[in-house]
Design a protein around this motif. Structure first.
Motif, PDB file in Angstrom:
ATOM      1  N   GLY A 168      -5.682  10.358   1.712  1.00 32.36           N
ATOM      2  CA  GLY A 168      -6.454   9.834   2.836  1.00 32.36           C
ATOM      3  C   GLY A 168      -6.720   8.353   2.816  1.00 32.36           C
ATOM      4  O   GLY A 168      -7.446   7.851   3.677  1.00 32.36           O
ATOM      5  N   LEU A 169      -6.131   7.630   1.855  1.00 35.38           N
ATOM      6  CA  LEU A 169      -6.390   6.199   1.739  1.00 35.38           C
ATOM      7  C   LEU A 169      -5.094   5.424   1.579  1.00 35.38           C
ATOM      8  O   LEU A 169      -4.099   5.946   1.052  1.00 35.38           O
ATOM      9  CB  LEU A 169      -7.285   5.906   0.525  1.00 35.38           C
ATOM     10  N   ASP A 170      -5.094   4.167   2.010  1.00 35.79           N
ATOM     11  CA  ASP A 170      -4.004   3.252   1.706  1.00 35.79           C
ATOM     12  C   ASP A 170      -4.254   2.694   0.304  1.00 35.79           C
ATOM     13  O   ASP A 170      -5.025   1.734   0.125  1.00 35.79           O
ATOM     14  CB  ASP A 170      -3.937   2.116   2.725  1.00 35.79           C
ATOM     15  N   GLN A 171      -3.631   3.319  -0.691  1.00 34.52           N
ATOM     16  CA  GLN A 171      -3.839   2.929  -2.081  1.00 34.52           C
ATOM     17  C   GLN A 171      -3.152   1.598  -2.385  1.00 34.52           C
ATOM     18  O   GLN A 171      -2.092   1.287  -1.833  1.00 34.52           O
ATOM     19  CB  GLN A 171      -3.291   4.008  -3.019  1.00 34.52           C
ATOM     20  N   VAL A 174      -9.413  -1.288  -4.246  1.00 41.03           N
ATOM     21  CA  VAL A 174     -10.136  -1.658  -3.029  1.00 41.03           C
ATOM     22  C   VAL A 174     -10.782  -3.033  -3.162  1.00 41.03           C
ATOM     23  O   VAL A 174     -11.046  -3.709  -2.160  1.00 41.03           O
ATOM     24  CB  VAL A 174     -11.212  -0.608  -2.700  1.00 41.03           C
ATOM     25  N   GLU A 175     -11.054  -3.459  -4.414  1.00 47.32           N
ATOM     26  CA  GLU A 175     -11.659  -4.784  -4.617  1.00 47.32           C
ATOM     27  C   GLU A 175     -10.679  -5.884  -4.265  1.00 47.32           C
ATOM     28  O   GLU A 175     -11.066  -6.973  -3.837  1.00 47.32           O
ATOM     29  CB  GLU A 175     -12.122  -4.965  -6.060  1.00 47.32           C
ATOM     30  N   THR A 199       0.833  -1.205   0.000  1.00 47.08           N
ATOM     31  CA  THR A 199       0.000   0.000   0.000  1.00 47.08           C
ATOM     32  C   THR A 199       0.865   1.252   0.000  1.00 47.08           C
ATOM     33  O   THR A 199       2.038   1.228   0.398  1.00 47.08           O
ATOM     34  CB  THR A 199      -0.934   0.036   1.219  1.00 47.08           C
ATOM     35  N   TYR A 200       0.254   2.351  -0.425  1.00 47.54           N
ATOM     36  CA  TYR A 200       0.907   3.671  -0.388  1.00 47.54           C
ATOM     37  C   TYR A 200      -0.150   4.672   0.046  1.00 47.54           C
ATOM     38  O   TYR A 200      -1.194   4.802  -0.598  1.00 47.54           O
ATOM     39  CB  TYR A 200       1.464   4.041  -1.761  1.00 47.54           C
ATOM     40  N   PHE A 201       0.116   5.377   1.131  1.00 51.32           N
ATOM     41  CA  PHE A 201      -0.888   6.298   1.667  1.00 51.32           C
ATOM     42  C   PHE A 201      -0.937   7.566   0.823  1.00 51.32           C
ATOM     43  O   PHE A 201       0.047   8.288   0.678  1.00 51.32           O
ATOM     44  CB  PHE A 201      -0.568   6.655   3.120  1.00 51.32           C
TER      45      PHE A 201
END
Length: 492
Positions: A474-477, A482-483, A469-471
């Motif tokens: 506002g999200l942990d991409q 997300v799926e 992940t990479y923040f």
């Protein structure tokens, strides 16, 4: 500490020291490179801080441990830009013989929109069985046919878009919209570099031009520029602006960097809150090191005539792509994590986008790539590199079984079901998974999305697709979104 004054004929530069002169004349950029060089002996851990002003600086390209045991160290992605036709290459559909020009009911979706019926264009090439696995391969790929026992074919790939720009972005970054890091960027972010002298992510374009969407296809997106690709050319100077300025040797450059040592110790101690410091330090130091080491890596004169012939460099039709494949082998041999080579450039018949004359289009591009790709697989295997190098082949989508126009043999885009293949890096050879319908219009058995392909590549490289992940915003991409997505277990 030496403080010799800089002098010229008839005087000096206002009494400044050599270090001060070099710093101001060079805009400070050489000093950034020096900081990275000093990082190797622990200087930065003691003197420079990260964005929060508290955490010790760490090189963004440092080698990192994998999440799971890795089967591959590097990836070579052979991108057939434009969309090769699956039923004319590796997805054998014998029932279509004799159906030419017949109108059938079939749902398709391409650049012409949604359609419910179409005129059949039967495969224009014969198929033949190859290898111990008995894989049916088109006459377009006789050399590659000899390698099928090392290849896993994915016949049920699907994507979200039948339009080149967004489909290419999805294949490269997992998104149909621009702005996200590409696969090569994610791999280098997750694992770091295996070498200190070459880029971790390299792209080689077709001399006829770059693909639609351009540099977005090898961008680091919202990640630092450290992780974006370096473009290497197949003709002329492989890497532009690599040589130092005329009259400046690498030894002179290093002497200049050394002369700035004292200044930089104070400069970077005072700038511990610089959030972009890590990326800039790594980039400038890499550029300096590449000036010394990249010329050897891309020097094909070191290869013997037998190897050159294996890649097809003794023929005009295969020389360009053969050179790129051989460069790819030399780069992964030296620790480059991700190499992407584009077959096809610009628009129309300059790539695999066969809207008009399918036969002339695919004859051209298959001839250019068949022998070089087979040579790459054979060369990697005989050198013991195929076990740790994951090779991926495919385009942004496939092509429909029906004609696009009232006349002619051109096919429209098909994102409902197309073929890609993988080899090496812990992938099973001689297997085919997934299936399209009898016309090759859509996946009907074990459909795999682009996310599954990406998850498989990450897994083989030792990364958990859901943990990488990479923040940002506002999200942990994640590359797989997300799926999420599971690796394709049938071929591992």
């Amino acid at each position: 500490m030496e403080t010799r004054k800089i002098r010229k004929r008839g005087g000096n530069f206002c009494g400044r020291t050599r270090r001060e002169f070099l710093w101001q004349a060079g805009g400070g950029f050489t000093g950034v490179a020096l900081a990275a060089a000093l990082g190797d002996d622990g200087f930065l851990q003691r003197q420079a801080l990260a964005a929060d002003g508290l955490t010790a600086f760490r090189n963004p390209l440092r080698s990192r441990p994998s999440h799971v045991p890795a089967r591959a160290k590097s990836v070579i992605f052979l991108f057939m830009y434009g969309g090769p036709s699956q039923i004319d290459t590796f997805d054998y559909k014998p029932s279509m013989k004799g159906m030419d020009n017949k109108t059938v009911r079939v749902k398709t979706f391409g650049r012409a929109g949604h359609r419910q019926s179409g005129r059949i264009v039967e495969p224009r090439w014969n198929f033949k069985q190859y290898g111990q696995c008995g894989k049916w391969v088109s006459d377009l790929f006789p050399h590659l046919g000899a390698c099928v026992d090392d290849i896993a074919f994915l016949h049920s790939m699907t994507a979200d878009s039948p339009i080149h720009g967004s489909a290419m972005l999805m294949m490269n970054s997992g998104r149909i919209l621009s702005g996200s890091p590409c696969l090569g960027s994610w791999i280098n972010y997750g694992l770091g570099t295996l070498n200190q002298n070459l880029p971790g992510f390299v792209v080689m374009l077709d001399p006829r031009g770059g693909p639609i969407s351009g540099a977005k296809n090898w961008s680091s997106g919202y990640m630092p520029a450290t992780y974006q690709a370096t473009v290497v050319r197949s003709r002329g100077k492989p890497i532009l602006d690599l040589a130092p300025p005329e009259g400046v040797s690498p030894e002179m450059q290093r002497d200049m960097l050394d002369s700035l040592g004292a200044y930089n110790r104070e400069h970077y101690r005072a700038r511990g809150d610089n959030s972009d410091l890590a990326a800039r330090i790594a980039s400038y130091e890499l550029a300096f090191r590449m000036q010394r080491h990249a010329p050897e890596a891309v020097d094909l004169s070191r290869e013997n005539s037998r190897t050159l012939a294996l890649y097809g460099m003794d023929r005009k039709e295969t020389e360009v792509f053969g050179r790129q494949c051989l460069l790819a082998r030399r780069l992964v041999e030296r620790g480059v994590r991700f190499v992407q080579i584009y077959s096809g450039g610009n628009h129309g018949d300059a790539n695999w986008d066969a809207h008009g004359d399918l036969k002339s289009n695919h004859d051209l591009h298959a001839l250019e790539t068949d022998k070089p790709i087979a040579g790459l697989l054979k060369d990697l295997k005989q050198r013991g590199l195929l076990e740790e190098t994951l090779v991926v082949w495919g385009g942004e989508f496939g092509r429909q079984p029906t004609a696009e126009y009232e006349k002619g043999t051109g096919r429209d885009h098909n994102a409902y079901g197309f073929t890609m293949w993988m080899a090496g890096g812990g992938i099973k050879g001689g297997v085919s998974v997934g299936r399209t319908d009898e016309l090759g219009s859509a996946a009907v058995e074990d459909p795999f999305h682009v996310r599954h392909l990406h998850a498989t590549i990450l897994h083989q490289m030792g990364m958990d697709p859901d943990r990488l992940t990479y923040f940002y915003s506002g999200l942990d991409q994640k590359l797989v979104g997300v799926e999420g997505a599971e690796p394709i277990g049938q071929i591992i």
